[in-house]
Design an enzyme around this catalytic site. Structure first.
Site, PDB file in Angstrom:
ATOM      1  N   GLU A 171       0.829  -1.196   0.000  1.00 10.99           N
ATOM      2  CA  GLU A 171       0.000   0.000   0.000  1.00 10.99           C
ATOM      3  C   GLU A 171       0.868   1.253   0.000  1.00 10.99           C
ATOM      4  OE1 GLU A 171      -3.956  -1.761   2.175  1.00 10.99           O
ATOM      5  OE2 GLU A 171      -2.368  -1.063   3.487  1.00 10.99           O
ATOM      6  N   CYS A 174       3.603   8.559   0.818  1.00  7.98           N
ATOM      7  CA  CYS A 174       4.138   7.638   1.819  1.00  7.98           C
ATOM      8  C   CYS A 174       4.229   6.280   1.125  1.00  7.98           C
ATOM      9  CB  CYS A 174       3.190   7.616   3.014  1.00  7.98           C
ATOM     10  SG  CYS A 174       3.654   6.406   4.261  1.00  7.98           S
ATOM     11  N   CYS A 202       7.032  -6.881   6.638  1.00  2.46           N
ATOM     12  CA  CYS A 202       8.153  -6.173   7.271  1.00  2.46           C
ATOM     13  C   CYS A 202       9.105  -7.158   7.938  1.00  2.46           C
ATOM     14  CB  CYS A 202       7.644  -5.172   8.303  1.00  2.46           C
ATOM     15  SG  CYS A 202       8.950  -4.081   8.929  1.00  2.46           S
ATOM     16  N   CYS A 253       7.784  -4.770  15.471  1.00  2.00           N
ATOM     17  CA  CYS A 253       7.189  -3.780  16.372  1.00  2.00           C
ATOM     18  C   CYS A 253       5.778  -4.243  16.770  1.00  2.00           C
ATOM     19  CB  CYS A 253       7.126  -2.414  15.704  1.00  2.00           C
ATOM     20  SG  CYS A 253       8.740  -1.836  15.151  1.00  2.00           S
ATOM     21  N   CYS A 279       2.481  -2.363  15.487  1.00  2.00           N
ATOM     22  CA  CYS A 279       2.328  -2.031  14.067  1.00  2.00           C
ATOM     23  C   CYS A 279       1.633  -3.162  13.304  1.00  2.00           C
ATOM     24  CB  CYS A 279       3.695  -1.751  13.456  1.00  2.00           C
ATOM     25  SG  CYS A 279       3.620  -1.349  11.700  1.00  2.00           S
ATOM     26  N   CYS A 311      -0.503   5.836   9.891  1.00  2.00           N
ATOM     27  CA  CYS A 311       0.724   5.144  10.303  1.00  2.00           C
ATOM     28  C   CYS A 311       0.417   3.848  11.024  1.00  2.00           C
ATOM     29  CB  CYS A 311       1.523   5.984  11.290  1.00  2.00           C
ATOM     30  SG  CYS A 311       2.168   7.469  10.632  1.00  2.00           S
TER      31      CYS A 311
HETATM   32  N1  SAH Z   1       9.909   0.702   9.387  1.00  5.41           N
HETATM   33  C1  SAH Z   1      10.016   2.138   9.321  1.00  5.41           C
HETATM   34  C2  SAH Z   1       8.937   2.797   8.480  1.00  5.41           C
HETATM   35  C3  SAH Z   1       7.517   2.305   8.595  1.00  5.41           C
HETATM   36  S1  SAH Z   1       6.554   2.736   9.983  1.00  5.41           S
HETATM   37  C4  SAH Z   1      10.012   2.699  10.716  1.00  5.41           C
HETATM   38  O1  SAH Z   1       9.814   1.968  11.656  1.00  5.41           O
HETATM   39  O2  SAH Z   1      10.271   3.889  10.878  1.00  5.41           O
HETATM   40  C5  SAH Z   1       6.219   4.432   9.899  1.00  5.41           C
HETATM   41  C6  SAH Z   1       5.935   5.030  11.272  1.00  5.41           C
HETATM   42  O3  SAH Z   1       4.669   4.575  11.795  1.00  5.41           O
HETATM   43  C7  SAH Z   1       6.972   4.627  12.312  1.00  5.41           C
HETATM   44  O4  SAH Z   1       7.370   5.737  13.043  1.00  5.41           O
HETATM   45  C8  SAH Z   1       6.183   3.659  13.196  1.00  5.41           C
HETATM   46  O5  SAH Z   1       6.737   3.565  14.465  1.00  5.41           O
HETATM   47  C9  SAH Z   1       4.803   4.257  13.153  1.00  5.41           C
HETATM   48  N2  SAH Z   1       3.753   3.349  13.571  1.00  5.41           N
HETATM   49  C10 SAH Z   1       3.726   2.011  13.496  1.00  5.41           C
HETATM   50  N3  SAH Z   1       2.558   1.526  13.987  1.00  5.41           N
HETATM   51  C11 SAH Z   1       1.828   2.586  14.376  1.00  5.41           C
HETATM   52  C12 SAH Z   1       0.521   2.749  14.928  1.00  5.41           C
HETATM   53  N4  SAH Z   1      -0.257   1.707  15.174  1.00  5.41           N
HETATM   54  N5  SAH Z   1       0.095   3.996  15.194  1.00  5.41           N
HETATM   55  C13 SAH Z   1       0.868   5.081  14.896  1.00  5.41           C
HETATM   56  N6  SAH Z   1       2.099   4.995  14.369  1.00  5.41           N
HETATM   57  C14 SAH Z   1       2.576   3.758  14.104  1.00  5.41           C
END
Ligand code: SAH
Length: 332
Positions: free
Chosen positions: A79, A92, A99, A103, A106, A324
């Protein structure tokens, strides 16, 4: 391509023509290449395939955000999102299907990594959004963030090839300063990025400056602890002189204490930076909850008191799962 045509007994500039069709004019078939003879087109058809992406489904949020479900040549989906504001249009984009990292908060992490995207698959997401920006907002794309699906630094070579194309005059000719790579923090590759002098901006998803807490929410922190991250970021700044952005979510009962905020302040002293407090977008398992606004205010106040620039980012596109951490191919 030039070599190929020469070996076929043709002219090397034929390679340039095909290249231009593919990269500047976005051709999806050899038939479209009208300045090339029918015979040559048929020969190309027999020897090559064009693995272009296809925007399978486009959703528009009530706030103007657009989410593309992008089908790849092997039927996998990623996406990408277009985020409009009055002054800019940001793309974006995704760098992996699923991935590599884990995390806990996420949605993409749950998909596991299926494969890395190729440079053209990354570039084409950007082109698709640039086209949508021109169509719906009457202006070209202005910024790119690698904050879609995947960890860009775990697909470093292809991401950098895509960046090269995006910034080159034959590509989109965009300034690298308008491109931000967001990483969960892979120290060795942050150093490599600094050495490669790509001139892009760096954002780090920090979320906690205390090792035990960070390991709990981002388990790979066990392998790449904060001291290694700090050292890599110091190296990055010494080489690039470019300020780092820390992305940080404040969660209830996880990092909503004064102690956690003070740890962040301490971490922020290592290298010039700013902090982006981002809103948590629930991914429906209830383990994580956005902290109270009082907790976010507390963070903001402590950071500002210590002269650290802080912004509070409101989420966009939540109604279409485009915010995000919500990218998980739900519509696929
Ligand atoms: N892997 C990279 C880029 C993808 S995530 C990274 O970790 O930076 C993009 C952003 O979204 C990151 O800052 C991540 O921590 C945040 N993110 C992930 N899950 C989220 C959620 N459920 N709510 C808000 N931000 C989130």
């Amino acid at each position: 391509m030039q070599d190929f045509f020469v070996a076929e007994g043709d002219k090397s500039f034929r390679g340039n023509q095909v290249y231009e069709w593919l990269w500047s004019k976005g051709a999806h078939s050899f038939d479209e290449m009208t300045n090339i003879s029918k015979q040559t087109r048929e020969m190309l058809q027999e020897n090559f395939v064009i693995n272009h992406i296809r925007v399978d489904r486009m959703q528009r949020s009530s706030d103007g955000t657009i989410k593309n479900a992008v089908k790849l040549h092997d039927q996998l989906t990623v996406e990408s999102v277009l985020i409009p504001t009055p002054s800019r249009t940001t793309a974006c984009v995704s760098s992996q299907v699923g991935c590599s990292l884990d995390c806990q908060f996420c949605a993409t992490a749950r998909l596991k990594r299926m494969r890395n995207l190729n440079p053209d698959e990354i570039y084409d997401q950007v082109v698709a959004i640039d086209n949508e920006s021109r169509l719906y907002f009457d202006r070209p794309l202005s910024n790119i963030v690698f904050m879609g699906m995947g960890e860009p630094l775990m697909n470093y070579k292809n991401v950098m090839k895509a960046v090269e194309k995006i910034t080159s005059p034959e590509g989109l000719g965009m300034s690298p300063k308008r491109i931000t790579i967001s990483t969960s923090g892979v120290p060795k590759i942050i150093k490599k990025l600094a050495d490669d002098e790509a001139k892009i901006k760096l954002a780090v998803s920090l979320h906690s400056a205390i090792d035990e807490v960070r390991t709990q929410i981002m388990p790979f922190n066990e392998t790449f602890p904060l001291t290694d991250l700090k050292e890599a970021l110091e190296y990055w700044f010494s080489k690039t002189k470019s300020r780092i952005t820390y992305e940080y979510i404040v969660w209830k009962d996880i990092n909503d204490t004064k102690e956690a905020a003070s740890a962040l302040v301490k971490f922020c002293k290592y290298v010039p930076c700013k902090v982006n407090l981002i809103e948590y977008n629930p991914i429906d398992d209830g383990n994580f909850q956005q902290a109270s606004s009082a907790a976010t205010d507390m963070y903001q106040e402590i950071l500002e008191r210590n002269n650290i620039t802080v912004t509070v980012r409101r989420s966009r596109g939540k109604d279409i799962d485009a915010a995000c951490g919500q990218l998980a191919n739900k519509s696929a």
